[in-house]
Design a protein around this motif. Structure first.
Motif, short mmCIF file in Angstrom:
data_model
loop_
_atom_site.label_atom_id
_atom_site.label_comp_id
_atom_site.label_asym_id
_atom_site.label_seq_id
_atom_site.Cartn_x
_atom_site.Cartn_y
_atom_site.Cartn_z
N GLU A 43 50.15 44.56 39.59
CA GLU A 43 49.53 45.44 40.22
C GLU A 43 48.38 46.37 39.19
O GLU A 43 47.21 46.34 39.53
CB GLU A 43 50.46 46.69 40.62
N LYS A 76 45.37 45.63 52.41
CA LYS A 76 46.48 45.37 51.52
C LYS A 76 46.97 44.11 51.63
O LYS A 76 47.24 43.32 50.44
CB LYS A 76 47.63 46.44 51.80
N THR A 80 47.20 41.49 48.46
CA THR A 80 48.66 41.01 48.11
C THR A 80 48.55 39.55 48.05
O THR A 80 48.87 38.63 47.12
CB THR A 80 49.66 41.28 49.21
N THR A 83 46.71 38.62 44.87
CA THR A 83 47.83 38.77 43.54
C THR A 83 48.40 37.40 43.44
O THR A 83 48.86 36.92 42.51
CB THR A 83 48.65 40.05 43.96
N CYS A 84 49.16 37.21 44.67
CA CYS A 84 49.70 35.87 44.60
C CYS A 84 49.14 34.78 44.30
O CYS A 84 49.91 33.69 43.30
CB CYS A 84 50.57 35.74 46.04
N LEU A 109 57.99 39.42 45.60
CA LEU A 109 56.90 39.22 45.82
C LEU A 109 56.36 37.82 45.16
O LEU A 109 55.91 36.90 46.14
CB LEU A 109 55.69 40.28 45.61
#
Length: 388
Positions: A43, A76, A80, A83-84, A109
């Protein structure tokens, strides 16, 4: 020439917290010529990231991760996904031998994506009892249990967490390891430090200073502690001057409620919420008694820090607290959510200062012998070496 084992630790961020401080204390000494450790903060880097880098451990975040942290709610899902995908990309580019997850957010996650990198060994560190699952829908528990089956090892930071994983979550015994938190012991001049900090806070030398170190969250039991202090103040036996120093960030706006509670009990002048501090060791040096009465806990760094500072600790009987504090030897263990019994424990130590000092010294010796940073780091190294 010895091959270098690349290890990737995965966590939300290195913001100041118990787990994050634990990593800062232990991981730099584990990262060496044989084990090259990086930390992936999915994050944002966090407050402790510069200190970690200064100690030789690289901290990685996805590009524009800070901006993605502040995107509107409607965006969001996109942040997400980014990020993945970046995490997966990073795994295949860096090709670590071991991937080690800390805290539920990282595990839930990114744990499933790590399974696509089939050549790496996987570890998860559980650092609390699984009460956090109550806030998630039932399918999240199923995802976590599925991940458990695919981990090579799962680490617990207390016997109570170990037992819960084995008995309630059916993790095979041979897959579990126990690694306690580690704490450093200050070599500073304690009397001089005590006088310096007390002068800063305007505390007379004859005042009994209680200290609790915990972010202001409902489950940390601050309301119980304030109520207990009110009981102590109201009893005729309490013929001593006292104050409570509460160190911790106000994450959810609880401070105002606690201050109102203290005012209603007539102890507003005795209770001080000093907010987040970077000099916790100095604050502990000004205190006489440490308190942590959480409603739930894994294994608390704050308890170990209090013990290392020579404080008798009053703790609730949850999680690993009774594993750290030996009742009537290094402090007192009281039932959780029981302000009346907590008040009795506080009053007892306040009225028996010599006994309290002996408990504090016994706790300091126990912290040195059982919960050193060196021991914790050695245990991590052993776990990593077992997976090579």
């Amino acid at each position: 020439m010895t091959d270098v084992t690349k290890i990737l630790l995965v966590i939300r961020s290195l913001e100041r917290g118990g787990t994050e401080r634990h990593l800062l204390r232990t991981i730099p000494s584990v990262s060496n010529a044989q084990n090259k450790i990086e930390i992936f903060c999915f994050e944002r880097p966090g407050e402790l990231a510069p200190s970690m880098k200064a100690l030789g451990v690289n901290v990685v975040t996805p590009p524009v991760s800070g901006w993605l942290h502040h995107v509107p709610l409607i965006l969001k899902p996109f942040s997400t996904v980014w990020t993945c995908l970046y995490f997966l990309f990073y795994l295949f580019v860096k090709n670590p031998k071991i991937v080690h997850f800390f805290l539920p957010a990282a595990y839930l996650l990114l744990g499933p994506f790590s399974l696509l990198h089939v050549t790496s060994r996987k570890i998860m560190s559980r650092r609390s009892l699984n009460r956090y699952l109550a806030k998630y829908p039932g399918w999240v528990r199923k995802v976590e249990q599925s991940l458990h089956r695919r981990m090579d090892l799962i680490l617990a930071n207390s016997s109570s967490v170990f037992q819960e994983l084995e008995e309630n979550e059916h993790v095979p015994h041979e897959k579990l390891r126990l690694i306690y938190n580690g704490v450093s012991v200050s070599q500073d001049d304690a009397p001089a430090l005590r006088n310096d900090v007390r002068a800063e806070f305007g505390l007379p030398d004859d005042t009994v200073v209680l200290i609790t170190v915990a972010n202001l969250l409902p489950y940390k039991g601050h309301a119980d502690l304030v109520e207990a202090c009110g009981i102590v103040a109201a009893t005729r036996k309490a013929q001593f001057r006292w104050t409570l120093m509460a160190v911790g960030n106000d994450n959810v706006g609880l401070k105002a409620t606690l201050e109102t509670q203290a005012a209603k009990l007539g102890i507003a002048g005795n209770v001080h919420f000093v907010g987040k501090r970077t000099d916790i060791d100095r604050c502990l040096g000004a205190a006489d008694i440490g308190v942590l009465v959480s409603h739930e806990e894994g294994f608390s760094n704050a308890i170990l820090e209090g013990m290392a500072a020579g404080l008798p600790m009053i703790v609730s009987d949850v999680g690993g607290n009774p594993e750290a504090v030996m009742h009537n030897e290094t402090g007192l263990v009281v039932p959780a959510k029981s302000p009346a019994e907590l008040a009795e424990a506080i009053e007892y130590l306040c009225l028996n200062r010599d006994l309290a000092a002996k408990m504090g010294e016994a706790g300091r010796k126990r912290a040195i012998s059982n919960f050193s940073i060196e021991r914790s780091a050695k245990d991590y190294a052993a776990v990593y070496n077992s997976l090579k």
